[in-house]
Design an enzyme around this catalytic site. Sequence first.
Site, PDB file in Angstrom:
ATOM      1  N   GLU A 130      10.361   0.808  10.177  1.00 23.74           N
ATOM      2  CA  GLU A 130      11.305   1.903   9.957  1.00 23.74           C
ATOM      3  C   GLU A 130      10.565   3.182  10.301  1.00 23.74           C
ATOM      4  O   GLU A 130       9.681   3.601   9.563  1.00 23.74           O
ATOM      5  CB  GLU A 130      11.744   1.969   8.489  1.00 23.74           C
ATOM      6  CG  GLU A 130      12.419   0.735   7.961  1.00 23.74           C
ATOM      7  CD  GLU A 130      13.871   0.643   8.377  1.00 23.74           C
ATOM      8  OE1 GLU A 130      14.403   1.615   8.943  1.00 23.74           O
ATOM      9  OE2 GLU A 130      14.463  -0.426   8.160  1.00 23.74           O
TER      10      GLU A 130
ATOM     11  N   LYS B 298       0.840  -1.208   0.000  1.00 23.31           N
ATOM     12  CA  LYS B 298       0.000   0.000   0.000  1.00 23.31           C
ATOM     13  C   LYS B 298       0.869   1.250   0.000  1.00 23.31           C
ATOM     14  O   LYS B 298       1.576   1.521   0.966  1.00 23.31           O
ATOM     15  CB  LYS B 298      -0.905   0.051   1.233  1.00 23.31           C
ATOM     16  CG  LYS B 298      -1.933   1.188   1.078  1.00 23.31           C
ATOM     17  CD  LYS B 298      -2.613   1.558   2.367  1.00 23.31           C
ATOM     18  CE  LYS B 298      -1.891   2.644   3.111  1.00 23.31           C
ATOM     19  NZ  LYS B 298      -1.871   3.956   2.427  1.00 23.31           N
TER      20      LYS B 298
ATOM     21  N   CYS C  41      13.561  10.466   6.851  1.00 22.64           N
ATOM     22  CA  CYS C  41      13.554   9.926   8.219  1.00 22.64           C
ATOM     23  C   CYS C  41      14.916  10.079   8.871  1.00 22.64           C
ATOM     24  O   CYS C  41      15.002  10.273  10.075  1.00 22.64           O
ATOM     25  CB  CYS C  41      13.087   8.481   8.233  1.00 22.64           C
ATOM     26  SG  CYS C  41      13.884   7.468   7.005  1.00 22.64           S
TER      27      CYS C  41
ATOM     28  N   GLU D 279      10.433  14.979  15.872  1.00 20.29           N
ATOM     29  CA  GLU D 279      10.683  14.988  14.429  1.00 20.29           C
ATOM     30  C   GLU D 279       9.788  16.032  13.764  1.00 20.29           C
ATOM     31  O   GLU D 279       8.569  16.019  13.961  1.00 20.29           O
ATOM     32  CB  GLU D 279      10.377  13.597  13.855  1.00 20.29           C
ATOM     33  CG  GLU D 279      10.643  13.496  12.372  1.00 20.29           C
ATOM     34  CD  GLU D 279      10.410  12.088  11.829  1.00 20.29           C
ATOM     35  OE1 GLU D 279       9.322  11.533  12.051  1.00 20.29           O
ATOM     36  OE2 GLU D 279      11.326  11.556  11.172  1.00 20.29           O
TER      37      GLU D 279
HETATM   38  P1  NAI Z   1       1.820   7.869   8.568  1.00 18.73           P
HETATM   39  O1  NAI Z   1       2.703   7.040   9.414  1.00 18.73           O
HETATM   40  O2  NAI Z   1       0.400   8.060   8.993  1.00 18.73           O
HETATM   41  O3  NAI Z   1       1.774   7.254   7.086  1.00 18.73           O
HETATM   42  C1  NAI Z   1       2.634   6.272   6.573  1.00 18.73           C
HETATM   43  C2  NAI Z   1       1.828   5.152   5.901  1.00 18.73           C
HETATM   44  O4  NAI Z   1       1.068   4.447   6.873  1.00 18.73           O
HETATM   45  C3  NAI Z   1       0.815   5.629   4.871  1.00 18.73           C
HETATM   46  O5  NAI Z   1       0.778   4.709   3.804  1.00 18.73           O
HETATM   47  C4  NAI Z   1      -0.495   5.590   5.654  1.00 18.73           C
HETATM   48  O6  NAI Z   1      -1.638   5.456   4.850  1.00 18.73           O
HETATM   49  C5  NAI Z   1      -0.301   4.362   6.500  1.00 18.73           C
HETATM   50  N1  NAI Z   1      -1.099   4.302   7.720  1.00 18.73           N
HETATM   51  C6  NAI Z   1      -1.621   5.320   8.447  1.00 18.73           C
HETATM   52  N2  NAI Z   1      -2.273   4.852   9.527  1.00 18.73           N
HETATM   53  C7  NAI Z   1      -2.161   3.504   9.495  1.00 18.73           C
HETATM   54  C8  NAI Z   1      -2.617   2.451  10.351  1.00 18.73           C
HETATM   55  N3  NAI Z   1      -3.300   2.692  11.452  1.00 18.73           N
HETATM   56  N4  NAI Z   1      -2.297   1.178  10.027  1.00 18.73           N
HETATM   57  C9  NAI Z   1      -1.581   0.905   8.919  1.00 18.73           C
HETATM   58  N5  NAI Z   1      -1.147   1.857   8.075  1.00 18.73           N
HETATM   59  C10 NAI Z   1      -1.413   3.141   8.354  1.00 18.73           C
HETATM   60  O7  NAI Z   1       2.520   9.264   8.373  1.00 18.73           O
HETATM   61  P2  NAI Z   1       1.827  10.695   8.047  1.00 18.73           P
HETATM   62  O8  NAI Z   1       0.611  10.874   8.888  1.00 18.73           O
HETATM   63  O9  NAI Z   1       1.658  10.778   6.593  1.00 18.73           O
HETATM   64  O10 NAI Z   1       2.937  11.724   8.543  1.00 18.73           O
HETATM   65  C11 NAI Z   1       2.925  12.217   9.868  1.00 18.73           C
HETATM   66  C12 NAI Z   1       4.312  12.352  10.415  1.00 18.73           C
HETATM   67  O11 NAI Z   1       4.942  11.089  10.426  1.00 18.73           O
HETATM   68  C13 NAI Z   1       5.246  13.219   9.614  1.00 18.73           C
HETATM   69  O12 NAI Z   1       5.126  14.549   9.980  1.00 18.73           O
HETATM   70  C14 NAI Z   1       6.598  12.676   9.962  1.00 18.73           C
HETATM   71  O13 NAI Z   1       7.068  13.249  11.150  1.00 18.73           O
HETATM   72  C15 NAI Z   1       6.323  11.215  10.205  1.00 18.73           C
HETATM   73  N6  NAI Z   1       6.693  10.390   9.038  1.00 18.73           N
HETATM   74  C16 NAI Z   1       7.879   9.773   9.087  1.00 18.73           C
HETATM   75  C17 NAI Z   1       8.298   9.014   8.031  1.00 18.73           C
HETATM   76  C18 NAI Z   1       9.595   8.335   8.069  1.00 18.73           C
HETATM   77  O14 NAI Z   1      10.050   7.817   7.047  1.00 18.73           O
HETATM   78  N7  NAI Z   1      10.246   8.286   9.204  1.00 18.73           N
HETATM   79  C19 NAI Z   1       7.494   8.875   6.812  1.00 18.73           C
HETATM   80  C20 NAI Z   1       6.208   9.539   6.877  1.00 18.73           C
HETATM   81  C21 NAI Z   1       5.873  10.285   7.962  1.00 18.73           C
END
Ligand code: NAI
Length: 499
Positions: free
Chosen positions: A267, A193, A301, A398
Amino acid sequence: MAKKKNTSEFPKWNYAPAPESTSHIQLKDRYDLYIGGKWVKPLSKKYFKTINPANEKTLAQVAYANEKDVDKAVKAARKAYDEVWSKMEPSERAKYMYRIARLMQERAREFAVIESLDAGKVIRESRDVDVPLACNHFFYYAGWADKLEYAFPNRKVSPIGVAGQIIPWNFPLLMAAWKIAPALAAGNTVVLKPAETTPLTALKLAEVIHDAGLPDGVVNIVTGYGDTGAAIVNHPDVDKIAFTGSTNVGKIIQKAIAGTGKKATLELGGKSANIIMDDAPLDEAVEGIVNGIFFNQGHVCCAGSRLFVQEGVADKVIEKLKHRMDSLIVGDPLDKNTDIGAINSREQLGMIHKYIEIGRKEGATMYQSNCELPSSGYYCAPTLFTNVAQSSIIVQEEIFGPVLTIQTFRTTDEVIQKANNTPYGLAAGVWTDKGSRIFNVTTKLRAGVVWANTYNQFDPASPFGGYKESGFGREGGLHGLSAYVKQNEYGTVRSVENV
Ligand code: NAI
Ligand code: MG
């Protein structure tokens, strides 16, 4: 005399005029789900739009998978696993993977432009970093497919089964490659996904996978929001979850799979320290700091979001850094001269602004380059904060945007203590002329990756992953492969010598 163009060179379009033309890009108005080797309409009957964050225009409608759609994808992946992929000669699996890698290369330009349109990242980076690295992941892991017995000597290795893979929006195609390539090499099948703001390159990858003739159901791409991801996590027939994203969602996933026997790699976030010692070559170090925090709008990240600079050179470094920030061009991601593109979404821009406000309220001193920001789309000027306390929110949390905090230090012990003092442990950097200092610092930093006199260098053969709230498990290299195999020790009869 006009120079003859070398048409055989790859990529040929290095010399494209700015801004990058989008006329050759073929996007459908509407994308369905890629399940069992076919494009199928979502049972949910719902679609959502993905936009270009540089101008807020809609790029395409994308299927919104619900639990039933996910179930269909998992069934297709299970069937492909049982009947085809886990039984196939590993050398045959490798051939499919090489084919995917080659087709990605042939369509590299299209991938790069779509990535920049959908994610807001600058074309130079999509073109030179994301797409080539994604191809290289397939090449690299294709090479391991028929060598698993050598990769894990003295072990009987077998695939895990169906892998559920959930990826973020900061490196959409690259994260898809990081997830899919090792899974396939080891004989697993996949339900992936992509993130809701950046689904298009994963869907383009589905087209490549289809054209490469990969057997039906080996890779299934389901698009949707967090609830779609949760449906993958909670599906009883998924054997392994691989997730990259926020620490919050990582924790939710960890709780959801507790006691189920599902394997997982997570990650998650970071707050990485980039450390400049007083003997460092300062110009190079400042370039490294700029690359560490402003690369990909800071949506990284492992971004070097905390600069530590030794007192004796602090004033000089900050002055050089401000000067360099003033020269950064923020704007159209498709212009090859742009340094900082669009922030990925309105939500993320709001989050960054919120942290900038917190930094000001905490009493830190802010400096922002006075670059001109485009009038539409989501943009943020490169920002730094000095006079920050170790305990302040902008040092501990972050931000995931182009925002750097700067602290000074006197001794190596002090900087190591401060660098390690956050909930995270993903990456770090150190800049110094002395090898002994590099050795001393790198062995004491609690970070999965430590770069010395460089930053943000990646290679498919190098493992990547974190400590503490940055997650667990490693991706890349043999470590990344081991996350997709079951390893059983051979009986005691078989020793290392006779393998
Ligand atoms: P997120 O963690 O919600 O999204 C990442 C992925 O997880 C997306 O594909 C999303 O649809 C999916 N997802 C969301 N809720 C889920 C659940 N309950 N179960 C399974 N999958 C789920 O990240 P978001 O909300 O887009 O970004 C928020 C903050 O997260 C950012 O400001 C940043 O600080 C951090 N972030 C960090 C990343 C990294 O690589 N370390 C990448 C993306 C966000
Ligand atoms: Mg988008």
